[in-house]
Every structure is written in C-alpha cells, then in structure tokens.
Design a protein around this motif. Structure first.
Motif, short mmCIF file in Angstrom:
data_model
loop_
_atom_site.label_atom_id
_atom_site.label_comp_id
_atom_site.label_asym_id
_atom_site.label_seq_id
_atom_site.Cartn_x
_atom_site.Cartn_y
_atom_site.Cartn_z
N ASP A 150 0.83 -1.20 0.00
CA ASP A 150 0.00 0.00 0.00
C ASP A 150 0.87 1.26 0.00
O ASP A 150 1.72 1.41 0.85
CB ASP A 150 -0.93 0.02 1.23
N ASP A 175 6.57 3.26 1.95
CA ASP A 175 5.99 4.61 1.91
C ASP A 175 5.73 5.16 3.30
O ASP A 175 5.34 6.33 3.44
CB ASP A 175 4.68 4.60 1.12
N ASP A 233 7.87 1.08 7.66
CA ASP A 233 8.80 0.55 6.63
C ASP A 233 10.25 0.97 6.89
O ASP A 233 11.15 0.13 6.91
CB ASP A 233 8.36 1.05 5.25
MG MG Z 1 2.71 1.12 2.66
#
Ligand code: MG
Ligand code: G3P
Length: 460
Positions: free
Chosen positions: A93, A357, A362
């Motif tokens: 995503d 992102d 992350d």
């Molecule tokens: Mg993501």
C-alpha cells in the motif's frame, strides 16, 4: 582503428540501426562484465564483496568464468542472468497499490526486475505488507493481475502471515477484522483448530453490541455457540476492522474476562487472553487524498478504553508486522527460501533494498533490522503513499525517491557504481569485427556521450 577514434562531435556516417544495436549490445555486455567483475585480478568468484550475477543452479565458484568463457561477450539469450548479491523487498500500500488501484510505475518496476533493464539481469524480490484479510494465495492472485506479472505466495508476507506460527500454541481463538468470513478461513488454513469471530458472539447474544445488527449474510455465516464452556485463549486482529465499535466492545469484554470466558469479569482485570494485532499502522494510504486510520488506531483505542473502563489498569497488547524485528527475520527466512527455490541462489544477498511509503513502519523497521542483520538492509522511501514530500520523515531512509520504479533503478545503479568502485580498471573488451560496421551512403549517425565514452574506451 582511426575510423573509430571517438569523435568529439559526431561526424560519422553509419548504418544507424546496425551500429546502434552494436553499441547497445556492447554496452550491455560491458555492464554485465562490469557487474560480473571478470577482470583477471578480480576473477575470484567467491569474493563476496563484489555484487555479482549468477545463472541459476551454479554456485559462486563456477558461473562468472563459465558465463564469460561460454560466450565471449553475451551469454546465450536463454541464459537467465540473476543478480546474486542484491535483492528487493517491497511494501504494497502506497508503493505498488493505492486504494485498490495499481500505481502506474509499479508495472514498469516489475518489468525492470524481471530482466527488462539495460543489463538484462533478473533481480529476486519479495513483498512484505502489513495489509491482510485474505489468504496469501488470493492476495497474490489479485496482485499478479494488477502488476501483470506472476506473484507467488512463496515470495509474499502479509500482516497475519507470521501469526501462522502460533497456530499450534492456542486452541480456541477469536479472529477479528477483514471482510465477512475471510479471516476465519485464513486462520483455519494456518492450522488454528477452533476459530471464533465477533459475528459468532453477536449471533449468540445480540445484546453484546446494542447498536450493531448482523447483516443477513453475516447472520447466515456466523455460528451460535454455548460460550459458557469455551475459553478463548487468544485474540488475533488479522485485518483492519469493518466494525470498530463492535470489535472494540468484544475485545474489551475478553480483556476484562476471567480467562477468556465470554460473559465473565475478572476482579483484577488481569486474567484476559493475550491480544495480538497483525500490525500497528495508525495511518495508511488508501484511495483518499489524505491518509486513513489504520489498525494501530484501533489498538490505541482498545488500550485507552481499557484504562478508562478499569479505572487505570494498563492493557498490554502485542503487534506483529513492520516495524517489528520478528517480521524482518521472518522476511529474511522467506527471501532465503525464495532465492533458493526460484533462483537456485544459495548465498544470502549482500544488500536487500526495502522500498516503503511509511517512515514509522517501513523505514524504521528496515533501519532497526539493518543494525542486527548479517547483510545490508537499505531503506528507500517513496512519495506515492503516506510520506508527504517536503516533510521530515520520523525515521530517516537511506534514499528518498519519487516512485517504486525510481527505487528499483536507484538500487541497480547503486550496485553498478559499487561494482565500478570496487573493481580494478577493466580489461579492454574485444572489439567486434570491423567488417560489420558498414556505412550506408548519405546516412548521418549521432553518437550519444556514452557511445562516445565506449568508443573512447575501445579506441584507447
Ligand atoms: Mg505502505
Ligand atoms: O492495512 C495495511 C496498511 O496499514 C499498510 O499496508 O502494504 O503499506 O504495509 P502496507
């Protein structure tokens, strides 16, 4: 050789097509050779410090030479050249998909990884998403259609995948989140023997959630149970809740219960079952222009409300997913298996480029894991999801680029540069037969700076 002296400005007449092809092929070979690092002084295949390419099934001790020895410049077309010392791991995503739609650059990025790059190399990659709510196989099916490349569950991890390792530890569990019965089926496919859903509890006692009525579909799929003799040993929030109020009520009922028995209350409010969330993303990037609330927000509300209702007791819940180190260790094991089975690569990659992102999950996860990993986990932040360009990310990536395609090219070029820096000056490649360089009457051929440099190298 004079005909080929690198022109400062192009003055050559050449049969454009053949010559360009020649140059292009020569450049690809040159780069591959550079990536292979086959100059005599650097030919020791087991010098792990040099990024290298291997044809599958061959260990580092043989391939480079054999590749070069086989075909003086390029390996046979069908030889699959796979990058051995670097790999990619992708968040989904905000990197590949946004609000169920593919991010355009993602399709091109997959093509580059599968050999459509100037070096003709394939690069192993895996997917590591906090999302979930359907089986890995079903999600890979969707992703394969969206990314126009076959994605295998063997290269895919979603938020609840690591929870599969807990199936043998608990008998009756409550599974929360996702669409309809999907999460119950995923948990059963992991080996959880007795899976209860909030729908079962509401169907059995509709007073559980005064304002929440089951839809006819939910009512049909839910199972009434005699919960008086059922102890729910653990709560697993597999995917984003579709009913925050109802799920919050039921999770808190269990957290305040005596040993996971629905309808009971513990005096000390410390006898409830453990509560596991498949990730802790407070926000995520969906179709809306602005980030949307994620499972981490529900987790915060559960802990806050427990404290309110129990007059100050603290509820400790657990989160899987990124940035948890355990998730990256799980990913390392999956990447190892995938490289071995899909690419016959045995040695671990030197560098894993993680593209995400969300700085909080992350980048933070990759940087933390990098501190303890044997190899280099290199974090790359993209601007197509949660992270807003121009803001200071809470966790600093090794590189920030616009899209996943830029991230893939960044990784490949970095490997290329590292290769050039670590390898001694190149042996001059063998020049192709002069006879091939026919000149067509009247044709003008403009050389690009790189062609000039290559010509210069040949001519020097
Ligand atoms: Mg993501
Ligand atoms: O619900 C999933 C979302 O929070 C983030 O998914 O793919 O960006 O890790 P992903």
């Amino acid at each position: 050789m004079s005909a080929l002296a690198p022109p400062t400005r192009p003055t050559f007449h050449r049969a454009a097509s053949t010559f360009v092809d020649e140059i292009a092929t020569a450049r690809t070979d040159l780069s591959r050779k550079l990536l292979l690092g086959d100059s005599p002084s650097n030919a020791s295949p087991d010098s792990e410090s040099t990024p290298s390419l291997l044809s599958p099934g061959s260990d580092s001790s043989s391939s480079p030479k054999s590749l070069v020895a086989g075909s003086p410049i390029t390996p046979p077309e069908d030889a699959e050249i796979v990058a051995n010392s670097f790999a990619f791991a992708f968040d989904i995503d905000g990197v590949l998909i946004r609000g169920g739609r593919v991010i355009p650059e993602a399709i091109q990025a997959m093509k580059v990884l599968n050999g459509e790059n100037e070096y003709g190399i394939r690069i192993p990659y895996i997917f590591l998403t906090n999302g979930g709510g359907k089986s890995e196989a079903e999600r890979c099916n969707d992703l394969s259609k969206q990314l126009e490349v076959e994605i295998s569950p063997a290269q895919f991890i979603c938020g609840h995948t690591p929870m599969s390792e807990m199936a043998s530890k608990h008998n009756t569990v409550l599974v929360v989140g996702g669409e309809g019965e999907k999460c119950r089926h995923v948990a059963q496919s992991y080996g959880f023997k007795d899976v209860v859903t909030p729908g079962d509890i509401i169907k059995t006692d509709s007073a559980t959630t005064p304002f929440r009525k089951l839809t006819p579909e939910e009512h049909k799929n839910s199972k009434t149970r005699d919960f008086s003799n059922v102890a729910i040993e653990a709560v697993f929030v597999f995917a984003d809740s579709r009913d925050w109020a109802g799920d919050l009520q039921i999770i808190l009922d269990l957290a305040m219960s005596k040993g996971g028995r629905i309808g009971t209350r513990s005096e000390a409010f410390d006898e409830g079952p453990p509560i596991y969330f498949s990730h802790n993303d407070v926000v995520w990037s969906a179709a809306h222009d602005h980030v949307r609330l994620g499972m981490g927000a529900l987790r915060g509300i559960v802990e806050y409300t427990f404290k309110e209702v129990t007059k100050g007791k603290t509820l400790e819940t657990f989160a899987f997913g990124k940035p948890q180190i355990g998730t990256f260790e799980f990913a390392t094991r999956l990447l190892k298996r995938w490289r071995k089975n899909a690419h016959k690569l045995n040695a671990p990659p030197e560098t894993v480029y993680f593209v995400g992102d969300t700085p909080e999950s992350d980048i933070r996860g990759t940087n933390n894991y990098n501190e303890r990993a044997e190899n280099d986990w290199y974090s790359i932040l993209v601007k197509t999801g949660v992270y807003q360009d121009g803001t200071e990310p809470a966790y600093k990536p090794r590189a920030t680029v616009h899209s996943v395609l830029d991230a893939v090219n960044h990784g490949i070029e970095r490997e290329m540069k590292r290769r050039l820096q670590t390898s001694p000056p190149m042996q001059k490649p063998k020049m192709p037969e002069i006879s091939k360089l026919s000149l067509e009457d009247g044709e003008v051929r403009v050389f690009s700076p790189i062609e000039e440099r290559t010509l210069a190298m040949w001519a020097s």
